[in-house]
Design a protein around this motif. Structure first.
Motif, PDB file in Angstrom:
ATOM      1  N   GLU A 566     -29.558-145.496 -13.940  1.00  0.00           N
ATOM      2  CA  GLU A 566     -28.832-145.426 -15.239  1.00  0.00           C
ATOM      3  C   GLU A 566     -27.287-145.885 -15.551  1.00  0.00           C
ATOM      4  OE1 GLU A 566     -26.663-141.378 -16.470  1.00  0.00           O
ATOM      5  OE2 GLU A 566     -28.655-140.718 -15.794  1.00  0.00           O
ATOM      6  N   VAL A 567     -26.865-146.386 -16.636  1.00  0.00           N
ATOM      7  CA  VAL A 567     -25.564-146.917 -16.484  1.00  0.00           C
ATOM      8  C   VAL A 567     -24.566-145.570 -16.764  1.00  0.00           C
ATOM      9  CG1 VAL A 567     -23.960-148.236 -18.047  1.00  0.00           C
ATOM     10  CG2 VAL A 567     -26.355-148.985 -17.640  1.00  0.00           C
ATOM     11  N   ALA A 568     -23.866-145.327 -15.655  1.00  0.00           N
ATOM     12  CA  ALA A 568     -22.970-144.328 -15.800  1.00  0.00           C
ATOM     13  C   ALA A 568     -21.589-144.405 -14.923  1.00  0.00           C
ATOM     14  CB  ALA A 568     -23.807-142.975 -15.110  1.00  0.00           C
ATOM     15  N   PRO A 569     -21.060-145.402 -15.270  1.00  0.00           N
ATOM     16  CA  PRO A 569     -19.971-146.138 -14.733  1.00  0.00           C
ATOM     17  C   PRO A 569     -18.777-144.611 -14.666  1.00  0.00           C
ATOM     18  CG  PRO A 569     -19.732-146.841 -16.870  1.00  0.00           C
ATOM     19  CD  PRO A 569     -21.259-146.021 -16.659  1.00  0.00           C
ATOM     20  N   GLU A 570     -18.052-144.630 -13.523  1.00  0.00           N
ATOM     21  CA  GLU A 570     -16.866-143.758 -13.480  1.00  0.00           C
ATOM     22  C   GLU A 570     -15.548-144.678 -13.267  1.00  0.00           C
ATOM     23  OE1 GLU A 570     -17.737-141.232 -10.266  1.00  0.00           O
ATOM     24  OE2 GLU A 570     -19.676-140.348 -11.015  1.00  0.00           O
ATOM     25  N   HIS A 571     -14.674-144.493 -14.198  1.00  0.00           N
ATOM     26  CA  HIS A 571     -13.486-145.253 -14.213  1.00  0.00           C
ATOM     27  C   HIS A 571     -12.376-144.606 -13.449  1.00  0.00           C
ATOM     28  CE1 HIS A 571     -15.705-147.475 -17.015  1.00  0.00           C
ATOM     29  NE2 HIS A 571     -15.467-146.635 -18.141  1.00  0.00           N
ATOM     30  N   ASP A 572     -11.925-145.030 -12.425  1.00  0.00           N
ATOM     31  CA  ASP A 572     -10.740-144.492 -11.766  1.00  0.00           C
ATOM     32  C   ASP A 572      -9.436-144.719 -12.284  1.00  0.00           C
ATOM     33  OD1 ASP A 572     -10.025-147.034 -11.289  1.00  0.00           O
ATOM     34  OD2 ASP A 572     -10.634-147.324  -9.324  1.00  0.00           O
ATOM     35  N   LEU A 573      -8.399-144.104 -11.749  1.00  0.00           N
ATOM     36  CA  LEU A 573      -7.345-143.994 -12.237  1.00  0.00           C
ATOM     37  C   LEU A 573      -6.778-145.009 -12.864  1.00  0.00           C
ATOM     38  CD1 LEU A 573      -4.891-141.944 -12.982  1.00  0.00           C
ATOM     39  CD2 LEU A 573      -3.932-142.514 -10.589  1.00  0.00           C
ATOM     40  N   GLU A 574      -6.831-146.250 -11.994  1.00  0.00           N
ATOM     41  CA  GLU A 574      -6.241-147.796 -12.391  1.00  0.00           C
ATOM     42  C   GLU A 574      -6.966-148.124 -13.578  1.00  0.00           C
ATOM     43  OE1 GLU A 574      -4.026-151.365 -11.165  1.00  0.00           O
ATOM     44  OE2 GLU A 574      -3.943-149.189 -11.058  1.00  0.00           O
ATOM     45  N   LYS A 575      -8.241-147.925 -13.526  1.00  0.00           N
ATOM     46  CA  LYS A 575      -9.175-148.578 -14.661  1.00  0.00           C
ATOM     47  C   LYS A 575      -8.866-147.413 -15.919  1.00  0.00           C
ATOM     48  CE  LYS A 575     -12.802-150.265 -11.664  1.00  0.00           C
ATOM     49  NZ  LYS A 575     -14.138-150.197 -11.050  1.00  0.00           N
ATOM     50  N   SER A 576      -8.812-146.227 -15.798  1.00  0.00           N
ATOM     51  CA  SER A 576      -8.482-145.386 -16.737  1.00  0.00           C
ATOM     52  C   SER A 576      -7.184-145.875 -17.416  1.00  0.00           C
ATOM     53  CB  SER A 576      -8.736-144.167 -16.426  1.00  0.00           C
ATOM     54  OG  SER A 576     -10.009-143.813 -15.976  1.00  0.00           O
ATOM     55  N   SER A 577      -6.178-145.985 -16.687  1.00  0.00           N
ATOM     56  CA  SER A 577      -4.855-146.205 -17.384  1.00  0.00           C
ATOM     57  C   SER A 577      -4.762-147.496 -18.117  1.00  0.00           C
ATOM     58  CB  SER A 577      -3.729-146.232 -16.096  1.00  0.00           C
ATOM     59  OG  SER A 577      -4.126-147.312 -15.276  1.00  0.00           O
ATOM     60  N   GLU A 578      -5.500-148.310 -17.553  1.00  0.00           N
ATOM     61  CA  GLU A 578      -5.676-149.723 -18.418  1.00  0.00           C
ATOM     62  C   GLU A 578      -6.164-149.386 -19.688  1.00  0.00           C
ATOM     63  OE1 GLU A 578      -8.008-153.814 -18.249  1.00  0.00           O
ATOM     64  OE2 GLU A 578      -7.646-152.865 -16.232  1.00  0.00           O
ATOM     65  N   GLU A 579      -7.338-148.989 -19.841  1.00  0.00           N
ATOM     66  CA  GLU A 579      -7.990-148.612 -21.276  1.00  0.00           C
ATOM     67  C   GLU A 579      -7.424-147.460 -21.940  1.00  0.00           C
ATOM     68  OE1 GLU A 579     -10.238-150.658 -21.780  1.00  0.00           O
ATOM     69  OE2 GLU A 579     -10.049-151.290 -19.724  1.00  0.00           O
ATOM     70  N   TYR A 580      -6.683-146.597 -21.260  1.00  0.00           N
ATOM     71  CA  TYR A 580      -5.963-145.666 -22.069  1.00  0.00           C
ATOM     72  C   TYR A 580      -4.949-146.346 -22.886  1.00  0.00           C
ATOM     73  CZ  TYR A 580      -3.937-141.240 -23.515  1.00  0.00           C
ATOM     74  OH  TYR A 580      -3.652-140.193 -24.022  1.00  0.00           O
ATOM     75  N   VAL A 581      -4.038-147.204 -22.295  1.00  0.00           N
ATOM     76  CA  VAL A 581      -2.922-147.787 -23.061  1.00  0.00           C
ATOM     77  C   VAL A 581      -3.649-148.949 -24.003  1.00  0.00           C
ATOM     78  CG1 VAL A 581      -1.105-147.394 -21.357  1.00  0.00           C
ATOM     79  CG2 VAL A 581      -2.711-149.467 -21.119  1.00  0.00           C
ATOM     80  N   ALA A 582      -4.783-149.391 -23.782  1.00  0.00           N
ATOM     81  CA  ALA A 582      -5.463-150.565 -24.602  1.00  0.00           C
ATOM     82  C   ALA A 582      -5.846-149.557 -25.791  1.00  0.00           C
ATOM     83  CB  ALA A 582      -6.410-151.322 -23.887  1.00  0.00           C
ATOM     84  N   ASN A 583      -6.569-148.322 -25.702  1.00  0.00           N
ATOM     85  CA  ASN A 583      -6.932-147.644 -26.831  1.00  0.00           C
ATOM     86  C   ASN A 583      -5.644-147.178 -27.455  1.00  0.00           C
ATOM     87  OD1 ASN A 583      -9.567-147.891 -25.968  1.00  0.00           O
ATOM     88  ND2 ASN A 583      -9.409-145.871 -24.749  1.00  0.00           N
ATOM     89  N   ALA A 584      -4.719-147.060 -26.934  1.00  0.00           N
ATOM     90  CA  ALA A 584      -3.309-146.423 -27.643  1.00  0.00           C
ATOM     91  C   ALA A 584      -3.015-147.624 -28.627  1.00  0.00           C
ATOM     92  CB  ALA A 584      -2.104-146.039 -26.788  1.00  0.00           C
TER      93      ALA A 584
END
Length: 689
Positions: A566-584
């Motif tokens: 199944e598609v179940a990606p886990e976004h590490d700190l680096e990827k999560s920080s990039e997506e967090y600011v993009a979401n912001a």
């Protein structure tokens, strides 16, 4: 007791004394001519586990023969006359010759026989031993490879046929066949005329009858705004599913369409298709981001208006607008092609984040997710909050072949196969053409040059004009083969009848089961071909990186037998920080809305806000998060917090930007070859590669 008589080349006879399957003794005897007929002489025998043969009176032999079940391994008139004179009856027996050489008795029957050499029959165990001996010169063939060959031996019961998979000069495709996916009868579908679609669209589309996957999508509510995950084989008409919903929604006044793909080459193809079909009543805009080389030949000529009724773009091309704070207004349909890219190690988090941001920005839009291959689609459909439409049947049969080939033999084998395929013509009138996947751009050119003028390299390093030229020549049947990188596996839209894997790696990393199925599924188009072929050329012991586990022939078997998880990606700190600011950026910093967008993502996020605050990249002011210019750089330039902080550190010690880039590249290479190796091994083992 049973006595087996084995005539020898020297004129004497070997005897084997067996009780059931156990050997009690062995002996030799000569026959001499006498006036009364042939008589035994020089009889010597050993019993039990003794090594030395003991000379024994001939009368003991006659006594043993009269008391036992005598069987001739092969007919011998002289010995049979001797037995007749002593009134000993003898029958025939079919026994494994190789076992007899080891003084063992294995009777042969239809269940345990293998053909070897010029029609000789031996037992399956001896066949396995001969197989291992024959492949021992390869040295590097792993356990999985040997196990696969042994399974072929059990299947074919012909040792020479199995060994042909290791000898390209003796190769027959029948011997290399791994499995066959049978075609299925095409289900009854509706004429497009009968669907609730605008007349303008029906006239422009040029499609008369729905394909099965399209029929299932319509029945699932496609034309009534339902969000769908459509999983169907390549060439099953998934693009037209997006067209039906998107153009209908636009012409009926609900809003514009976003059609998003992973690669520029694929975006260019869709742009040309939509412009040609619907240009009279709906302009198509092309958003593929900025080329690294800002040259005229590297940019597609086209309408780049982000407000066009139909927007075709790459994930990053459209996402860059969102990350810069631009609002996607009046969007009624969002089509995400190749949604299996959510599992991509480098880009999956960005696709995940972009989908969540688009759901936030266009909450009323209809979302359609398209894929040819995806693991546990029911689970993903639930995560995406949509209805699953799945059509697994192939209208064209697919044969998959596995050959073990040394690296120096790969190009000659490819040349032979592509040439033979090009000579074939389908019942639809199309010549057989081949896509060859390899792992590096340089290798693309090496193979293409070896194949001659009817082959061409095709990769992201070519200009858009060069790629279009290859696409045109292939579609016109002027090329027998294109050689491309695995990195373009999702974007190569050539109507090929055959796919050959020169390598099973993307760069230095092994392909996943999903990537392999996606690429191999491009063999055989219903409107062009009668049959598709997938051929893997696996190098025994071959590898593209010391850090990656397994060898190429082991990976080949795992890919052919593997199942997608199944598609179940886990976004590490680096990827999560990039997506967090993009979401912001997408929600103007409202913390509640950021959390809402995070919750719409398929993958799991790390708690990054405390880190962002600690490094003074964002500041909390009431219910809002205020981003610094550096945080906006992270969002706009697709980089995470760790990379940003490293750039800041290097700017304090280096003045030349080229030196900074070189240092960053060096650090990336070290990360790939050291810490990631264990992680990649764990990831691949978990996915049953």
């Amino acid at each position: 007791m049973k006595i087996l008589i084995q005539p020898q080349k020297g004129g004497n006879y070997k005897l084997l004394f067996v009780d059931g399957r156990n050997t009690r003794g062995a002996g030799y005897v000569d026959l001499m001519e006498t006036p009364r007929g042939p008589r035994p002489t020089k009889y010597r025998v050993k019993w039990g586990g003794k090594k030395e043969y003991k000379h024994t009176p001939s009368k003991d032999l006659v006594a043993n023969l009269r008391e036992s079940d005598v069987r001739m391994v092969r007919s011998d008139p002289k010995f049979e006359l001797f037995l007749h004179d002593f009134q000993v009856r003898a029958g025939a027996v079919s026994a494994c010759r190789m076992c007899l050489l080891d003084e063992k008795y294995t009777p042969l029957d239809d269940n345990n026989t293998v053909v070897f050499g010029k029609g000789e029959r031996i037992c399956l165990d001896c066949g396995r031993r001969e197989l291992r001996r024959e492949v021992s010169h390869l040295g590097r063939l792993g356990r999985d490879g040997i196990s696969h060959l042994e399974s072929l031996l059990v299947q074919f019961r012909n040792l020479d046929r199995v060994l042909a998979t290791l000898q390209p000069e003796k190769l027959t495709m029948e011997a290399a066949l791994f499995d066959r996916l049978e075609p299925h009868p095409v289900m009854t579908t509706s004429p497009v005329e009968e669907l609730p679609l605008p007349r303008q669209f029906i006239d422009a589309a040029g499609v008369k009858q729905l394909m099965p996957a399209q029929q299932l999508a319509v029945e699932a509510g496609l034309l009534f705004g339902k969000d769908l995950l459509v999983v169907a084989a390549t060439a099953s008409g998934k693009t037209f599913i997006g067209e039906m919903a998107g153009i209908k929604n636009y012409l009926e006044g609900r809003g514009r369409t976003l059609f998003l793909v992973p690669l520029v080459a694929l975006a260019n193809q869709k742009y040309e298709r939509f412009t040609e079909r619907y240009g009279k009543f709906a302009r198509t805009g092309l958003l593929t981001g900025t080329s690294r080389l800002n040259l005229p030949e590297t940019r597609k000529v086209g309408d780049r208006n982000p407000q066009a009724p139909i927007i075709v773009g790459t994930y990053e091309g459209v996402d860059n607008m969102i990350r810069r704070g631009q609002k996607m207004k009046n969007i009624a349909t969002v089509v995400i092609d190749e949604v299996q890219m959510l599992e991509d190690n480098d880009r999956g988090h960005r696709l995940d984040g972009m989908i969540a941001r688009l759901k936030y920005l266009a909450p009323q839009a209809q979302f359609l997710y398209l894929s040819a291959t995806i693991g546990s689609p029911k689970v993903l459909a639930k995560k995406l909050d949509c209805t699953l439409v799945q059509y697994a049947d192939r209208p064209v049969g697919l044969e998959r072949y596995l050959l073990f080939v040394e690296r120096k033999q790969k190009i000659p084998t490819i040349k032979q196969m592509t040439t033979e395929e090009y000579k074939r013509t389908s019942s639809k009138g199309y010549r057989g053409q081949t896509i060859i996947f390899t792992n590096a751009r340089a290798r693309c050119h090496t193979i293409a040059e070896a194949l001659g003028i009817r082959a061409a390299a095709y990769h992201a390093g070519l200009t858009s004009q060069e790629r279009r030229d290859v696409e045109t020549r292939f579609s016109q049947g002027k090329l027998m083969a294109v050689v491309t990188t695995a990195a373009l596996g999702a974007g190569v839209d050539f109507p090929a009848s055959q796919v050959i894997f020169d390598a099973l790696a993307m760069g230095r990393d092994w392909l996943s089961v999903q990537e392999f199925n996606q690429m191999g599924g491009r063999a055989g188009r219903p409107d062009f071909h009668d049959l598709g072929r997938v051929v893997i050329l696996a190098e025994p012991g071959g590898s593209y990186s010391r850090e990656n586990p397994f060898t190429e022939e082991e990976v080949a078997i795992r890919l052919l037998k593997g199942e997608m998880e199944e598609v179940a990606p886990e976004h590490d700190l680096e990827k999560s920080s990039e997506e967090y600011v993009a979401n912001a950026v997408a929600c103007d910093g409202e913390e509640a809305d950021i959390n809402r967008i995070n919750g719409l993502m398929v993958g799991s996020m790390e708690p990054v806000l405390p880190e962002l605050v600690a490094h003074r990249l964002v500041e909390k002011r009431g219910t809002k998060l205020v981003m610094t210019p550096l945080a906006r750089v992270m969002a706009e330039h697709f980089i995470g917090m760790e990379r940003l902080l490293e750039v800041i550190r290097l700017t304090g010690t280096m003045e030349d930007p080229v030196d900074i880039i070189a240092e960053l590249e060096s650090e990336d290479l070290q990360r790939e070859t050291k810490p990631s190796a264990g992680k990649k091994e764990s990831r691949r083992n978990g996915r049953k590669r």
